[in-house]
Design an enzyme around this catalytic site. Structure first.
Site, short mmCIF file in Angstrom:
data_model
loop_
_atom_site.label_atom_id
_atom_site.label_comp_id
_atom_site.label_asym_id
_atom_site.label_seq_id
_atom_site.Cartn_x
_atom_site.Cartn_y
_atom_site.Cartn_z
N GLU A 1 21.99 8.86 83.94
CA GLU A 1 23.47 8.63 83.86
C GLU A 1 23.83 8.45 85.22
O GLU A 1 24.74 7.45 85.72
CB GLU A 1 24.29 9.56 83.27
CG GLU A 1 23.99 9.60 81.66
CD GLU A 1 24.31 8.03 81.11
OE1 GLU A 1 25.44 7.72 81.58
OE2 GLU A 1 23.93 7.65 80.16
N SER B 1 42.10 34.53 26.58
CA SER B 1 42.05 36.19 26.21
C SER B 1 41.72 37.07 27.40
O SER B 1 41.89 38.17 27.24
CB SER B 1 40.76 36.45 25.17
OG SER B 1 40.99 35.77 24.01
#
Length: 784
Positions: free
Chosen positions: A195, A475
């Site tokens: 780079e 229940s």
């Protein structure tokens, strides 16, 4: 002839024109000077403004660092109920490499009954756990021994906790900050080589780099190389935008030089390592090489090899274009170019170049690590955190949040739920294609939440059914009704009426509850009514007790939601979330002590200093003696009642307790139950409320049982309270009986509440060995 006279005005005209020309020239120079001066002042002001902006941002808090959320650390010790397969689940989530010889941190080697681990270490709030080599030997019960490579026994070792997610800022940027000294040399060499090879020689802008790029682009007949330095790239990413505009480029140049003027190369390079963009994970942006290492390779940066470092350095040019998951060949070519440049510059040997350039990409499948794998659990963590922390603190200060999530338990819960749903899909066909489910698992001794599932797709980040789906609990409400009765003087052997029942409602309608089997069972004991989940006896009992009293019991069990005093409440018409059900059953499992479910253990700042802890909290809200009786009845549910299929999978010597739940018209399938060390609530249903072709025992109970069968269960052995005694009674009538009598069983009674009526076979205490009684018993046995 006399000469022609010329007028005065005619003679002066040329002079005036000359003066005007001189004057115009003078104005032009002055104006030009003013313009230039103004531009210089403006440029100076712009530079001054840019300089202030650069320094203020670079010297302040550079990034909004997300809070990191961790699972519980896995504790290793001799006797730990942990299998080799469980250990592998944990290590995979941590990104360990499974190798033949564990030599480096983050590696593990396995044989049939031994594991050798090179741990990474971790800074816990109560001290640092060092990186070390561990030798674990296993038997069928778990970890048989734990030692170092020299054979020295180790008492307790904690592995580093699994990172399970983060709380991100509005820009959704995520990063793991690193320091320059922690960056591998191979990464720095690769980055600078590909780079900005003149990084240490220029002052922010490289004329040589620009010229080199122009030459390469001319030769290629297109744009193939940029001339931006690392400093310019940092300026673009950190201060500006990625838009390719002239204004951005003009700003980039002076800002890069100003940045170099104030800060060292090392400071700039470190900032670049943490700022660089490397890809996208859904809405989450991956920034920095620290996070990139985990995202692409499921390893910390310092554990990466040369070919992996070269790949990440090469991706900087175009993270999407060189994405190794979508474009592996393109990514490999780019990686090999980086390696070639390193070799040409003498940074690596020919042997290193050949080995690295022929290596596979070694990029892991997305989601290999467990970060963001538990969205339902993270949802709960965020909700609990926001009671004490602002959003700005959570998404920008780099806090560390330590939770009670157990990745092993979570994995086994997910497997049980998804496999059950898949099996039901196969059994019942396309009508269950959209069957949904959720699950909550806690530690009944502490209230810590160990696992949460909010969707059949366990990584779905949308609607969280475990926390937000309010479904009729059916229940599952009945234990609260029967607990109310036990607190008001009923016993487990008290008779309750299960004959047909109707109730005229204020709106003119008549409520006629029915049992699931459409039959009435008339006189049954209270325990039998709960064990077999009889609706009629429950409705009669609840109305006799009073709806307000039942609601009070539900509140004391931990339900915080507004409850309406309608008769249908007694059969579970009230909607609750699975987490709320877990809260309610947690109180039952904890002997009447309310323990709010908690997901967070502690929170620290980015340096590891503890900011807050979430200690164990409990408050007794229900009578312990009555709860003990209820626990006995709920154990009967699993032994002979609606959940008796449990013991087809669980060992007979493991005591568990629980309750099935099926809502009206079978729209919801529930099961909630607990052992000594696990409490789990499972819900199955369809989001459109379509009836299901199975009940609680036919759906949710299957998932619950499969999950519990995978756990190292402790039997639920509650201590008998001092004011409770065990007495022999007749199973059917509930009357006093004796051990030697047929149909006799022992039940717990609060002292002073034992039955007064006796069964035919009843023997007075102390008379068991009377010769006459023994003769009668012998005759009975002989004739039978």
């Amino acid at each position: 002839m006399a000469p022609k006279k010329t007028s005065r005005s005619t003679k002066r005209k040329p002079a005036r024109r000359s003066l005007k020309k001189q004057h115009r020239g003078f104005i032009s120079k002055a104006t030009l000077f003013k313009i230039l001066f103004t531009l210089l002042v403006l440029a100076g002001l712009v530079l001054l403004f840019l300089d202030v902006q650069i320094r203020s941002q670079f010297e302040g808090k550079r990034w909004a660092v997300p809070a990191k959320v961790y699972a519980r650390p896995l504790e290793l010790y001799a006797g730990a109920p942990l299998s080799i397969q469980d250990l592998k689940i944990e290590l995979r989530g941590l990104g360990y490499q499974f190798v033949s010889r564990a030599a480096q941190p983050g590696q593990a080697a396995f044989s049939a009954s031994r594991a050798i681990i090179a741990s990474r270490g971790f800074n816990f709030t109560d001290g640092k756990e060092p990186a070390r080599q561990l030798v674990l030997d296993f038997d069928r019960n778990g970890v048989r021994s734990l030692s170092d490579p020299q054979g020295q026994d180790l008492a307790l070792v904690r592995l580093e906790p699994v990172l399970i997610g983060g709380i991100y800022p509005l820009n959704n940027e995520d990063r793991d900050l690193i320091q320059l000294q922690d960056a591998p040399e191979g990464l720095l060499d690769a980055l600078i080589a590909i780079e900005d090879r003149d990084f240490y020689d220029h002052h922010g802008v490289s004329a040589k780099g620009i010229a080199r790029a122009m030459l390469a682009n001319i030769k290629a007949g297109g744009f193939v190389q940029g001339g931006s330095t690392l400093t310019q790239q940092l300026i673009k990413n950190f201060y500006l935008t990625s838009d390719r505009t002239l204004i951005r480029k003009l700003l980039e140049l002076p800002m890069a030089m100003l940045l170099e003027l104030h800060y060292s190369k090392d400071e700039i390079l470190e900032a670049y390592l943490n700022e660089v963009y490397l890809g996208q994970d859904g809405a989450r942006a991956i920034h920095g090489f620290g996070l990139g290492a985990h995202y692409f390779f499921a390893q910390p940066l310092h554990e990466l090899k040369l070919h992996q470092l070269a790949l990440m350095a090469g991706m900087v040019k175009g993270p999407s274009y060189y994405d190794p998951r979508r474009h592996p060949e393109r990514a490999k070519q780019r990686r090999n170019l980086v390696l070639q440049v390193l070799f040409e510059q003498g940074k690596i040997s020919n042997e290193q170049y050949q080995k690295a350039s022929t290596a596979e990409l070694d990029v892991v499948k997305k989601g290999t690590l467990l970060k963001e794998a538990y969205p339902a659990y993270l949802d709960l963590v965020k909700r609990q955190l926001r009671r004490h922390y602002r959003d700005d603190d959570l998404n920008s200060e780099g806090l560390r949040v330590f939770t009670s999530l157990d990745p092993i338990v979570q994995s086994q819960a997910e497997q049980a739920l998804t496999q059950t749903i898949d099996t039901l899909n196969k059994n019942y066909g396309s009508k269950l294609d959209k069957l949904q489910g959720s699950m909550v698992v806690t530690d009944p001794q502490t209230g810590e939440v160990q696992a949460i599932i909010g969707d059949r797709n366990t990584r779905y980040k949308g609607f969280n059914r475990a926390l937000d789906a309010l479904r009729p609990i059916g229940s599952l409400v009945k234990p609260a009704v029967y607990l109310t009765a036990l607190e008001q003087g009923y016993t487990l052997s008290s008779p309750v009426d299960d004959s047909p029942y109707s109730l005229n409602l204020p709106n003119g309608q008549t409520w006629r509850p029915q049992n699931f089997d459409k039959q009435s069972h008339y006189n049954v004991t209270l325990m039998e009514g709960l064990a077999h989940s009889y609706n009629i006896s429950t409705a009669r009992l609840g109305m006799e007790l009073g709806l307000d009293n039942v609601i009070d019991t539900l509140v004391r069990l931990g339900v915080r939601r507004q409850l309406d005093a309608f008769p249908s409440l007694l059969l579970g018409a009230q909607g609750l979330s699975p987490l709320e059900v877990a809260t309610m059953y947690q109180t039952i499992a904890a002997n009447g002590f309310q323990m709010p479910p908690r997901a967070i253990r502690s929170v620290t700042d980015s340096e590891g200093q503890e900011l807050s802890s979430y200690p164990f909290q409990l408050k007794q809200t229900v009578n312990g003696e009555a709860v003990f009786l209820l626990q006995t009845a709920m154990q009967e549910v699993t032994r002979s009642g609606t959940a008796r299929s449990i013991y087809q999978s669980l060992p007979a010597d493991i005591i568990v307790a629980g309750k099935t739940g099926t809502s009206n018209d079978q729209r919801d399938s529930w099961f909630a139950g607990f052992s000594g060390n696990r409490l789990a609530v499972v819900w199955l249903g369809l989001d459109d409320n379509t009836p299901l072709p199975f009940t609680g025992s036919g759906g949710a109970l299957r998932a619950w049982t499969q999950f519990m069968a995978s756990q190292p269960l402790h039997s639920f052995d509650a201590l008998t309270p001092e004011n409770v005694e065990w007495i022999w009674v007749d199973k059917d009538s509930g009357r006093l009986s004796a051990e030697q009598c047929d149909n006799a069983r022992q039940l717990p009674f609060i002292v002073g509440t034992a039955p007064q009526l006796t069964a035919d076979c009843y023997v007075q205490p102390g008379e068991e060995n009377n010769p006459l009684n023994r003769s009668i018993d012998w005759l009975k046995d002989w004739f039978q």
